[in-house]
Enzyme design. Structure first.
Site, short mmCIF file in Angstrom:
data_model
loop_
_atom_site.label_atom_id
_atom_site.label_comp_id
_atom_site.label_asym_id
_atom_site.label_seq_id
_atom_site.Cartn_x
_atom_site.Cartn_y
_atom_site.Cartn_z
N ASP A 101 -9.03 -4.43 -5.82
CA ASP A 101 -8.31 -3.95 -4.59
C ASP A 101 -8.93 -2.51 -4.28
O ASP A 101 -8.86 -1.71 -4.82
CB ASP A 101 -6.87 -3.59 -4.72
CG ASP A 101 -5.92 -3.33 -3.67
OD1 ASP A 101 -6.59 -2.29 -2.73
OD2 ASP A 101 -5.13 -3.65 -3.17
N SER B 295 0.74 -1.22 -0.01
CA SER B 295 -0.07 0.07 -0.08
C SER B 295 0.79 1.22 0.13
O SER B 295 1.75 1.14 -0.68
CB SER B 295 -1.09 -0.03 1.06
OG SER B 295 -1.91 0.90 0.94
N HIS C 228 -7.25 -6.10 -0.32
CA HIS C 228 -6.18 -5.17 -0.38
C HIS C 228 -4.67 -5.58 -0.19
O HIS C 228 -4.39 -6.46 0.81
CB HIS C 228 -6.32 -4.15 0.81
CG HIS C 228 -5.25 -2.99 0.77
ND1 HIS C 228 -5.01 -2.48 -0.39
CD2 HIS C 228 -4.64 -2.04 1.64
CE1 HIS C 228 -3.90 -1.40 -0.31
NE2 HIS C 228 -3.97 -1.16 1.14
#
Length: 529
Positions: free
Chosen positions: A470, A243, A498
């Protein structure tokens, strides 16, 4: 690895690798709940390749920084068995290093266990911004065993995060009130309440964090990573970031391309796009995730959103949010479940499809007048302990994001003008996400960063990983980052949730492990399920 947020529920402990949370908005711990990796014009749109590229720093270490690169860490046992901790010094301001203002950054490691010869150190970051890398490492270091055997697993909480001079903004009681603020204002008075909440939050950060607020940018944290690389004795960095951690890793590669060893960027961000585009892309991403959840939910006879269609399920959820806006429900404690807290709880469950059964249960409970379940999910997102104490992630998140890029919006009028595009991106979440993106407009420190391409010319092969559905880091971002980085290969996970590494796909895990252990780059266009 994104904020590697743990969703603790009465039904299960769900690891939503990413932080989350981070999740979602132009950069903030906004009431209503979306804290995002941070940067955003139409859902799915990308900025044209017009941005300047991030320029690498000189290969030679400046004399003024040599004391930092030459420091020796003093390791000692800490917290979890098998781990060692140390403190690394870094300059508050890289342009004016001074021992008087040095930051003390917390570092932890778990030494390689063998068998096999040690390859080096592997730095990890779970995202956020604001996720504690040390907490992540100590929770997940046992996996993957093959990688742990050959690398010293190392984590450093970035500046302003966790144990590294954490940014603080509000008291726990103040944060409770902040998270309940209405982020879908229906009147001028409610707009004023929202902007007042943003101003108070920013004022609290300014008074408690002081000069640190000017020096928690991604560029500075990426430079800290290079200092740690040198202090660990590694000529090149090996790194796994998820991320927002992909933005940290890509920035490090752009600044020091010749020092890249093996780098995995999972759940990638696109450094070329502005804050508004980030927020709009993420709004569409969460809509995609919700539609996947709804498609699964309506197959169950007990689906609290009905069994007609995905679109009808969305309308049912929107109706529930509106009902909570007017009449919050009891939770068994002093706090009631408001629309903002309920939205955050639903958003939290979008990070990992393993949370879907729990979300169905909690939505049904909410419909019946018991908001405890969704409040639990919301608290997990905000990292609020049962005793009412908040971790610092929701303070560090806007501190980094609002410094890295200009605000998505500068006024409520700009939000109103953008509402149609956000509602189009997500009929369920659009309005909430648009207003949540206003928070940086009131930040006490002007941004020092800007949109830019990151090419890292001359870097060793980099592995970029993207998940097709995602919610927080849309797949289009992974494709964009892989296209920017001169040595990148894109690995695609066709799935929900995610990030991809360590989430159950043998294909993904074996491919990444092969790369980390042997330097084997997967073939171009490789897809996994």
């Amino acid at each position: 690895m994104a904020t590697s947020r743990l969703l603790r529920t009465s039904a299960a402990v769900l690891a939503a690798t990413a932080l989350l949370i981070s999740g979602c908005s132009s950069g903030s711990s906004s009431p209503g709940g979306e804290a995002s990796p941070g940067r955003g014009t139409a859902a799915g749109a990308q900025r044209p390749a017009e941005n300047a590229s991030l320029a690498p720093l000189p290969a030679a270490t400046p004399a003024a920084l040599r004391p930092y690169y030459d420091q020796k860490l003093s390791w000692h046992p800490c917290g979890v068995a098998g781990f060692e901790c140390a403190t690394m010094k870094a300059p508050l301001d890289y342009s004016k290093p001074s021992a008087d203002t040095d930051l003390k950054l917390a570092v932890a490691r778990k030494k390689a266990t063998g068998p096999g010869s040690k390859i080096g150190s592997l730095q990890v970051n779970p995202g956020g911004p604001g996720g504690s890398a040390i907490e992540y490492l100590q929770q997940y270091a046992p996996q993957p065993a093959a990688v742990r055997a050959r690398y010293d697993m190392v984590a450093m909480d970035p500046r302003g995060v966790g144990r590294s001079a954490p940014v603080e903004c509000l008291t726990d009681k103040q944060m409770d009130r902040y998270t309940q603020t209405d982020v879908t204002p229906d009147s001028p008075a409610e707009v004023n309440e929202l902007t007042s909440a943003y101003r108070s939050f920013a004022k609290g950060c300014a008074s408690r964090a002081g000069q640190l607020l000017r020096h928690v940018s991604t560029i500075e944290a990426a430079r800290d990573m290079d200092v740690l690389r040198a202090v660990l004795g590694d000529k090149k960095i090996t790194f796994v970031g998820a991320s927002y951690g992909t933005f940290l890793g890509a920035t490090n590669a752009g600044l020091y391309p010749s020092r890249v060893g093996r780098m995995v960027l999972d759940g990638a961000m696109n450094p070329e796009i502005d804050s508004r585009t980030v927020n709009l892309n993420q709004t569409a991403g969460f809509d995609t995730a919700f539609r996947a959840f709804a498609a699964d939910c309506i197959k169950h006879e007990d689906c609290p959103l009905g069994t007609k269609s995905v679109d009808d399920a969305g309308r049912q959820l929107s109706a529930l949010f509106k009902k909570l806006d007017a009449h919050p429900v009891a939770t068994g404690e002093e706090r009631k479940l408001t629309e903002s807290l309920a939205t955050t709880g639903v958003v939290a469950a979008m990070y990992d499809q393993r949370a879907w059964p729990v979300l169905r249960e909690y939505l049904a409970q909410t419909e019946a007048g018991n908001g405890r379940g969704l409040l639990t999910l919301s608290d997990s997102y905000y990292e609020r302990d049962p005793n009412g104490t908040y971790a610092n992630q929701m303070y560090a998140n806007p501190a980094v994001n609002c410094l890295d890029l200009a605000p998505a919006f500068h006024s409520p009028a700009q939000v109103r003008a953008a509402l149609p595009s956000f509602r189009k991106a997500s009929p369920v979440f659009g309005e909430n996400f648009a207003w949540a993106a206003l928070n940086c407009a009131y930040w006490p420190v002007k941004p020092t960063g800007t949109t830019q391409r990151i090419e890292a010319k001359g870097a060793a092969p980099i592995l970029v990983v993207g998940t097709t559905r995602d919610p927080a880091t849309p797949y289009i971002w992974a494709k964009a980052l892989a296209a920017q980085l001169s040595s990148a290969t894109l690995l695609t996970y066709e799935g929900d949730g995610h990030t991809a590494y360590g989430r159950g796909s043998t294909c993904i895990d074996q491919t990444i492990n092969n790369y980390l252990l042997h330097g084997t780059v997967p073939p171009k266009g490789k897809h996994c399920k």
